[in-house]
Scaffold this motif. Sequence first.
Motif, PDB file in Angstrom:
ATOM      1  N   HIS A 126       0.826  -1.211   0.000  1.00 58.66           N
ATOM      2  CA  HIS A 126       0.000   0.000   0.000  1.00 58.66           C
ATOM      3  C   HIS A 126       0.857   1.257   0.000  1.00 58.66           C
ATOM      4  N   ARG A 127       0.575   2.141  -0.973  1.00 60.98           N
ATOM      5  CA  ARG A 127       1.270   3.421  -1.076  1.00 60.98           C
ATOM      6  C   ARG A 127       0.258   4.536  -0.801  1.00 60.98           C
ATOM      7  N   PRO A 128       0.329   5.192   0.366  1.00 58.86           N
ATOM      8  CA  PRO A 128      -0.610   6.285   0.634  1.00 58.86           C
ATOM      9  C   PRO A 128      -0.361   7.453  -0.307  1.00 58.86           C
ATOM     10  N   ALA A 129      -1.386   8.233  -0.558  1.00 61.51           N
ATOM     11  CA  ALA A 129      -1.240   9.388  -1.440  1.00 61.51           C
ATOM     12  C   ALA A 129      -0.102  10.280  -0.962  1.00 61.51           C
ATOM     13  N   GLY A 130       0.856  10.550  -1.852  1.00 58.45           N
ATOM     14  CA  GLY A 130       1.995  11.385  -1.498  1.00 58.45           C
ATOM     15  C   GLY A 130       3.067  10.687  -0.698  1.00 58.45           C
ATOM     16  N   GLY A 131       2.909   9.384  -0.457  1.00 61.60           N
ATOM     17  CA  GLY A 131       3.860   8.662   0.389  1.00 61.60           C
ATOM     18  C   GLY A 131       4.484   7.476  -0.317  1.00 61.60           C
ATOM     19  N   GLU A 132       5.024   6.550   0.485  1.00 60.82           N
ATOM     20  CA  GLU A 132       5.733   5.389  -0.031  1.00 60.82           C
ATOM     21  C   GLU A 132       5.154   4.100   0.535  1.00 60.82           C
ATOM     22  N   SER A 133       5.198   3.058  -0.263  1.00 55.99           N
ATOM     23  CA  SER A 133       4.953   1.706   0.224  1.00 55.99           C
ATOM     24  C   SER A 133       6.267   1.137   0.739  1.00 55.99           C
ATOM     25  N   TRP A 134       6.194  -0.014   1.385  1.00 56.78           N
ATOM     26  CA  TRP A 134       7.431  -0.696   1.785  1.00 56.78           C
ATOM     27  C   TRP A 134       8.254  -1.048   0.551  1.00 56.78           C
ATOM     28  N   THR A 135       7.582  -1.412  -0.538  1.00 55.86           N
ATOM     29  CA  THR A 135       8.331  -1.764  -1.748  1.00 55.86           C
ATOM     30  C   THR A 135       9.024  -0.549  -2.352  1.00 55.86           C
ATOM     31  N   ASP A 136       8.454   0.643  -2.192  1.00 49.47           N
ATOM     32  CA  ASP A 136       9.140   1.853  -2.631  1.00 49.47           C
ATOM     33  C   ASP A 136      10.429   2.068  -1.836  1.00 49.47           C
ATOM     34  N   VAL A 137      10.356   1.852  -0.529  1.00 50.08           N
ATOM     35  CA  VAL A 137      11.550   1.982   0.305  1.00 50.08           C
ATOM     36  C   VAL A 137      12.594   0.950  -0.123  1.00 50.08           C
ATOM     37  N   LEU A 138      12.145  -0.249  -0.458  1.00 50.05           N
ATOM     38  CA  LEU A 138      13.076  -1.286  -0.906  1.00 50.05           C
ATOM     39  C   LEU A 138      13.846  -0.870  -2.148  1.00 50.05           C
ATOM     40  N   LEU A 139      13.214  -0.154  -3.056  1.00 54.49           N
ATOM     41  CA  LEU A 139      13.909   0.280  -4.272  1.00 54.49           C
ATOM     42  C   LEU A 139      15.130   1.125  -3.931  1.00 54.49           C
ATOM     43  N   ARG A 140      14.970   2.049  -2.982  1.00 53.15           N
ATOM     44  CA  ARG A 140      16.129   2.881  -2.645  1.00 53.15           C
ATOM     45  C   ARG A 140      17.148   2.123  -1.801  1.00 53.15           C
ATOM     46  N   LEU A 141      16.676   1.170  -0.991  1.00 51.16           N
ATOM     47  CA  LEU A 141      17.617   0.404  -0.183  1.00 51.16           C
ATOM     48  C   LEU A 141      18.430  -0.575  -1.026  1.00 51.16           C
ATOM     49  N   ARG A 142      17.860  -1.100  -2.101  1.00 47.00           N
ATOM     50  CA  ARG A 142      18.648  -1.945  -3.009  1.00 47.00           C
ATOM     51  C   ARG A 142      19.833  -1.153  -3.557  1.00 47.00           C
ATOM     52  N   SER A 143      19.581   0.086  -3.923  1.00 48.50           N
ATOM     53  CA  SER A 143      20.649   0.958  -4.432  1.00 48.50           C
ATOM     54  C   SER A 143      21.669   1.264  -3.342  1.00 48.50           C
ATOM     55  N   ALA A 144      21.189   1.571  -2.142  1.00 47.90           N
ATOM     56  CA  ALA A 144      22.103   1.868  -1.031  1.00 47.90           C
ATOM     57  C   ALA A 144      22.969   0.663  -0.694  1.00 47.90           C
ATOM     58  N   LEU A 145      22.381  -0.527  -0.706  1.00 49.67           N
ATOM     59  CA  LEU A 145      23.139  -1.738  -0.406  1.00 49.67           C
ATOM     60  C   LEU A 145      24.201  -1.994  -1.469  1.00 49.67           C
ATOM     61  N   ALA A 146      23.871  -1.742  -2.730  1.00 53.49           N
ATOM     62  CA  ALA A 146      24.865  -1.923  -3.790  1.00 53.49           C
ATOM     63  C   ALA A 146      26.057  -1.001  -3.577  1.00 53.49           C
ATOM     64  N   ASP A 147      25.794   0.226  -3.127  1.00 53.93           N
ATOM     65  CA  ASP A 147      26.900   1.159  -2.876  1.00 53.93           C
ATOM     66  C   ASP A 147      27.695   0.765  -1.635  1.00 53.93           C
ATOM     67  N   LEU A 148      27.027   0.246  -0.617  1.00 54.65           N
ATOM     68  CA  LEU A 148      27.756  -0.253   0.556  1.00 54.65           C
ATOM     69  C   LEU A 148      28.739  -1.341   0.138  1.00 54.65           C
ATOM     70  N   ARG A 149      28.290  -2.224  -0.734  1.00 55.01           N
ATOM     71  CA  ARG A 149      29.160  -3.300  -1.194  1.00 55.01           C
ATOM     72  C   ARG A 149      30.322  -2.757  -2.032  1.00 55.01           C
ATOM     73  N   ALA A 150      30.031  -1.790  -2.893  1.00 49.00           N
ATOM     74  CA  ALA A 150      31.068  -1.257  -3.771  1.00 49.00           C
ATOM     75  C   ALA A 150      32.072  -0.387  -3.019  1.00 49.00           C
ATOM     76  N   ASP A 151      31.579   0.406  -2.071  1.00 45.10           N
ATOM     77  CA  ASP A 151      32.435   1.399  -1.410  1.00 45.10           C
ATOM     78  C   ASP A 151      33.108   0.874  -0.149  1.00 45.10           C
ATOM     79  N   HIS A 152      32.536  -0.165   0.477  1.00 43.73           N
ATOM     80  CA  HIS A 152      33.026  -0.579   1.799  1.00 43.73           C
ATOM     81  C   HIS A 152      33.279  -2.082   1.896  1.00 43.73           C
ATOM     82  N   ALA A 153      33.626  -2.690   0.784  1.00 40.02           N
ATOM     83  CA  ALA A 153      33.958  -4.116   0.811  1.00 40.02           C
ATOM     84  C   ALA A 153      35.134  -4.345   1.761  1.00 40.02           C
TER      85      ALA A 153
END
Length: 237
Positions: free
Chosen positions: A138-165
Amino acid sequence: MTAGWPSALWLVRHGESVGNAAAADAWRRGAEVVGVAPRDADVDLTARGRIQAEAMGRWLATLDDDRRPEVAVVSPYLRARHTLGIALDGLPGAVPVRVDERLRDRELGVLDRLTVRGIEARHPEEAAARRRQGKFYHRPAGGESWTDVLLRLRSALADLRADHAGQRVLVVAHDVVVVLFRYLLEGLDEAQVLEMSRRAAPLNCGVTYYEHEGGGLVLRNYNLAVDGEGRSEEAGA
């Protein structure tokens, strides 16, 4: 070698915030609105939250030099940055800090500062949509669903792996970030992550800890509660 993974990863929810305390008070009173004045990004810690952050710093300081965090990544929200700053004050030596906006809390849109009662009363269509779609999607009007948050966290995790291996990394963020990192790192499904969050939601300053093993990160502790003396006890599994 850690094959593109940090050698250790701590995920920590911020200390108790003014918003957490106000939400608990609103729930007790049966109110529709959580009484918090600042925008979400500017909500600070309570006195209890600062004590929790100090205790976490004392606990980190008990770790051996070769076991402590080497670098920290933090949500830009004030409550997370203050938690990290207080905790790092208790450590010997400087720990480099990077602010990452992808670690911010979930955006609630029109539901911001509303309790469950408030949502039902003021936005019944959103309450019905959440019941139909489920909390995960569920994505409330003007807000995020949990899956929306996951999209940005997938990107953040990829950078953690690349920058801090190969490094020991401390992340300080929010409850939904901790929960959804577990979803990503452990390959959980919707039902598993929702049940885990319902049964043992991340504590304020609760510590979730992973170590590199084999081809990835392995969970060692979830929701480790740190007391005022810097001692720890696992509070949830």
